[in-house]
Scaffold this active site. Structure first.
Site, PDB file in Angstrom:
ATOM      1  N   ASP A  75       0.862  -1.163   0.000  1.00 47.90           N
ATOM      2  CA  ASP A  75       0.000   0.000   0.000  1.00 47.90           C
ATOM      3  C   ASP A  75       0.913   1.232   0.000  1.00 47.90           C
ATOM      4  OD1 ASP A  75      -3.202   0.606   1.630  1.00 47.90           O
ATOM      5  OD2 ASP A  75      -2.121   1.734   0.100  1.00 47.90           O
TER       6      ASP A  75
HETATM    7  C1  GLC Z   1      -4.365   4.299  -0.243  1.00 46.72           C
HETATM    8  C2  GLC Z   1      -5.229   3.128   0.124  1.00 46.72           C
HETATM    9  C3  GLC Z   1      -5.261   2.044  -0.916  1.00 46.72           C
HETATM   10  C4  GLC Z   1      -5.149   2.666  -2.294  1.00 46.72           C
HETATM   11  C5  GLC Z   1      -3.771   3.275  -2.409  1.00 46.72           C
HETATM   12  C6  GLC Z   1      -3.568   3.979  -3.756  1.00 46.72           C
HETATM   13  O1  GLC Z   1      -3.627   4.723   0.859  1.00 46.72           O
HETATM   14  O2  GLC Z   1      -4.992   2.501   1.383  1.00 46.72           O
HETATM   15  O3  GLC Z   1      -6.477   1.324  -0.735  1.00 46.72           O
HETATM   16  O4  GLC Z   1      -5.341   1.690  -3.289  1.00 46.72           O
HETATM   17  O5  GLC Z   1      -3.489   4.187  -1.360  1.00 46.72           O
HETATM   18  O6  GLC Z   1      -4.390   5.090  -3.843  1.00 46.72           O
END
Ligand code: GLC
Length: 751
Positions: free
Chosen positions: A285
């Site tokens: 993430d």
């Molecule tokens: C965010 C979220 C994740 C998302 C990623 C990209 O922090 O936790 O679900 O896909 O970043 O935006």
């Protein structure tokens, strides 16, 4: 040629065809593996590190910087980049100007639609209809891929028991069986029938794992999850996503029992790779790799990179610990070349499977798929099926289109952005059809008196109340559109109290005083504690944040075009103090009972007693929730009868057919979501008092009935007891029901 010979010839031909197709599949698989190995062998370490690095385009500066990074093989995937021209130009640079021509893969959060926005996933879960959800995700993939996006960071399939958590909106609720069925549908919707189809995009099962159990319902917080709960609940939808062929997983932010999910070898290697044989890619993430330093699990960014790589995180999203440290980590033998090569294999495998090497560019013509009328019509259908009727006394609903006037009140009656909900980066509020607009289309402007009363959901100003009350008094019925602004849900947007924000409750009370029928339509991203508001009004529709077509969908149900059919995918609590409350809880040694509960206000003053029950309940909230999982009413009524089991016992590898009759005893056709629950009475560890093991949405015309049948297999009753996963002999209860709180009851034995 006699018949025997003819038959044997036909059989031989069939075998050849099957063998051919298997060998083609195998050949296809071998072809991909062969192409992966051939390319890997040509790659430099820098190019391998590039594939393991995902750049967030906003962090790179100019477009020329971005092109240079692509040309130099600095990144294998991009986040938050879209648009046919831009993507095709960046892809051209990758394919034509980089040394090995490895195509990019473009990722984006396509959570519940791209431009056509469907209800938030929690709302879609309330439809209990995997088929319409699959089609919704197919539409999302078609629209997103037309903009160059070939990887969606979805489905989010984190089970949660905590409606305070902002991301409850993004998941499929509390139940592993329902969430697993929807996870399969979402992955299949995104990835289509053929991965190389231009409209197919890679799904990403997230957030792996345990993210939905943050202490206190505060996002990113610590999670403590026993291995039985992890395997019997949390991992179920992820296994379903893997079995459905999800090409990627995303490692989560949270600390799972002391080991952050993005550095967790047990979940990422032992379970995902060794037990499940997952061969897709794992992306971190955003920032979850360097955050292991903040967690106190890594000494510095380099150590964090080492822990993530050794755990099996193939791509680092948005941050650069991999890019900055892999070379020195290799030199210091903190990681191995094999680890790097395996990660790159996983990445290349996904790109080959998606056909990106053979077809890297977007056809500009594909953009015509955006906001097609058929897609909007499907969004309306999904929104309709997602809406849950919580109350309807004295047939308050449906309304007649012949009504002389309705007062439309509330902060969400005409809020085009709020109805789209959280996580809709590419949805446009101007495409929204609001409830106010839809009601005016049905009734005509003259019949609709609109007074917002509150300008936004948190508004505490009461200066418009008198105008709203006056409108109510002039009308035949009041429809109050309340709930939450979208910003009160989603990532990092958690609430301590889950009541109606602002002065909505006060305004509803003023409207009720007029004596007019008051209908509540709640548009929110979580279950709200609205017990009082339900008690004081005539009818309540829970519409979630219903997406682009929320308005027409709500109007369809308000005027009885269809009967509401949704069922709650998560327990509704009386207040935050009841959290966590989920239907598949264990019994405890002293379960709360009606007899044992002494409601707080009935305790005598200077009470002489020493105890008020010695059972598991709360003096103020008791021991039952506001509304149970699986609850939802209809404009018609359904009667369940004639439960039968094909046998009263089965072996652990056997099966039993459970049947019941459901009659539509009302005066309107309707859908009923029939649910199958079981209880394993005694286990080697304590077992839930109920578990969902089947559901069917059936349409029954008024006055007619339908036979519903479920096949319950011994293997469906297996559970992990801390040591092994097995079905254990013993007595079981079974229910066929309209919700998790009641139902036709039967019993059987596993021998
Ligand atoms: C965010 C979220 C994740 C998302 C990623 C990209 O922090 O936790 O679900 O896909 O970043 O935006």
């Amino acid at each position: 040629m006699n018949s025997i010979k003819r038959l044997s010839t036909a059989l031989f031909a069939l075998l050849m065809i099957l063998a051919g197709s298997c060998s083609r599949n195998q050949a296809g698989k071998n072809d991909v593996e062969g192409r992966v190995e051939k390319l890997l062998a040509q790659m430099t370490l820098d190019e391998k590190i590039g594939q393991m690095s995902q750049l967030e385009v906003g962090m790179v500066g100019t477009e020329e910087n971005l092109k240079k990074a692509v040309r130099d093989g600095r990144c294998g995937s991009l986040l938050n980049c879209w648009g046919v021209e831009r993507v095709n130009e960046l892809q051209r640079v990758a394919v034509k100007e980089s040394r090995l021509g490895i195509p990019l893969i473009i990722g984006r959060d396509v959570i519940h639609g791209y431009r056509t926005i469907f209800p938030i996933p929690l709302g879609m879960a309330a439809s209990w209809d995997p088929e319409i959800v699959k089609k919704a995700f197919r539409i999302a993939a078609t629209e997103a891929s037309s903009q160059g996006i070939k990887w969606a960071f979805a489905p989010m399939i984190d089970i949660t028991w905590d409606p305070r958590w902002g991301r409850v909106a993004e998941g499929c609720g509390e139940d592993p069986y329902l969430a697993s069925a929807l996870a399969k549908a979402m992955v299949e919707g995104f990835q289509g029938d053929s991965l190389t189809d231009p409209t197919s995009i890679a799904a990403c099962a997230k957030h792996y794992c345990g993210y939905g159990f943050p202490e206190g319902g505060r996002d990113y917080n610590t999670t403590y999850i026993t291995e039985p709960v992890l395997r019997n609940v949390v991992l179920k939808p992820f296994k379903a996503a893997k079995d459905a062929g999800a090409l990627s997983f995303m490692s989560a932010f949270n600390d799972l029992d002391g080991v952050p999910a993005s550095g967790n070898e047990f979940t990422l290697k032992q379970i995902l790779r060794k037990e499940w044989k997952f061969d897709g890619l794992v992306v971190s993430d955003w920032g979850s790799v360097p955050e292991m330093v903040v967690h106190g699990y890594a000494t510095d960014a380099k150590d964090a990179a080492s822990k993530a790589i050794n755990a099996g995180v193939d791509i680092e999203m948005a941050t650069t610990t991999y890019f900055d440290n892999i070379k020195s980590l290799l030199e210091e033998k903190k990681i191995t070349q094999e680890e790097i090569d395996n990660s790159v294999r996983n990445i290349l495998r996904v790109k080959f499977k998606l056909g990106l090497f053979d077809n890297p560019f977007v056809n500009p013509e594909a953009q015509k798929s955006i906001l097609e009328p058929a897609s909007l019509e499907h969004a309306r259908k999904v929104a309709r099926e997602s809406i849950v009727l919580l109350k309807n006394v004295k047939n308050t609903l449906p309304l007649s289109t012949g009504i002389s006037s309705v007062a439309v009140i509330g902060p969400l009656a005409d809020s085009p952005r709020d109805q789209l909900g959280t996580w809709c980066f590419d949805g446009n509020a101007e495409n929204s059809v609001t409830p106010l607009k839809a009601l005016r289309e049905v009734l005509g402007d003259k019949k609709v008196i609109f007074v917002a009363g509150l300008t936004y959901s948190r508004d505490k100003k009461t200066d418009q109340f008198s105008k709203a009350v006056a409108a109510a008094k002039k009308s035949d019925a009041v429809i109050f559109f309340g709930g939450e602004e979208w910003i009160l849900t989603g990532e990092g947007q958690c609430r301590g109290e889950i009541n109606l924000p602002g002065a909505q409750s006060e305004l509803i009370a003023e409207l009720v005083k007029t004596g007019k029928p008051v209908i509540l339509v709640i548009m929110a991203g979580r279950p709200l504690a609205i017990g009082n508001e339900i008690d004081e009004t005539g009818a309540v529709l829970y519409a979630w944040h219903g997406g682009t077509m929320a308005g027409p969908a709500i109007a369809d149900l308000l005027f009885g075009k269809e009967s509401p059919s949704g069922k709650l995918p998560i327990t509704f609590v009386k207040g935050s103090g009841q959290i966590p409350f989920y239907y598949y809880r264990n019994n405890t040694g002293r379960p709360g009972t009606q007899q044992s509960w002494t409601p707080i206000d009935s305790i005598p003053v200077e009470n002489p007693q020493t105890s008020l029950g010695y059972k598991s309940f709360q003096l103020d909230y008791g021991f039952t929730p506001l509304l149970p999982f699986g609850y939802g009413l209809s404009y018609t009524t359904f009667a369940y009868s004639d439960l039968s089991l094909s046998a009263l016992s089965m072996k652990t590898d056997g099966s039993i057919v459970v049947k019941a009759k459901v009659a539509n005893t009302g005066n309107m056709d309707g859908d009923e979501i029939v649910q199958l629950y079981i209880r394993d009475r005694v286990g080697s560890i304590t077992r839930p008092i109920k578990e969902l093991k089947g559901f069917k949405r059936i349409h029954i015309k008024k006055g007619e009935s339908a036979d519903v049948e479920f096949t319950l297999k011994g293997e469906d009753l297996a559970f992990f007891n801390g040591k092994i996963t097995a079905t254990e002999p013993g007595k079981f209860d079974v229910w066929v029901s309209t919700n998790s709180d009641e139902g036709l009851h039967g019993e059987f034995v596993i021998e």
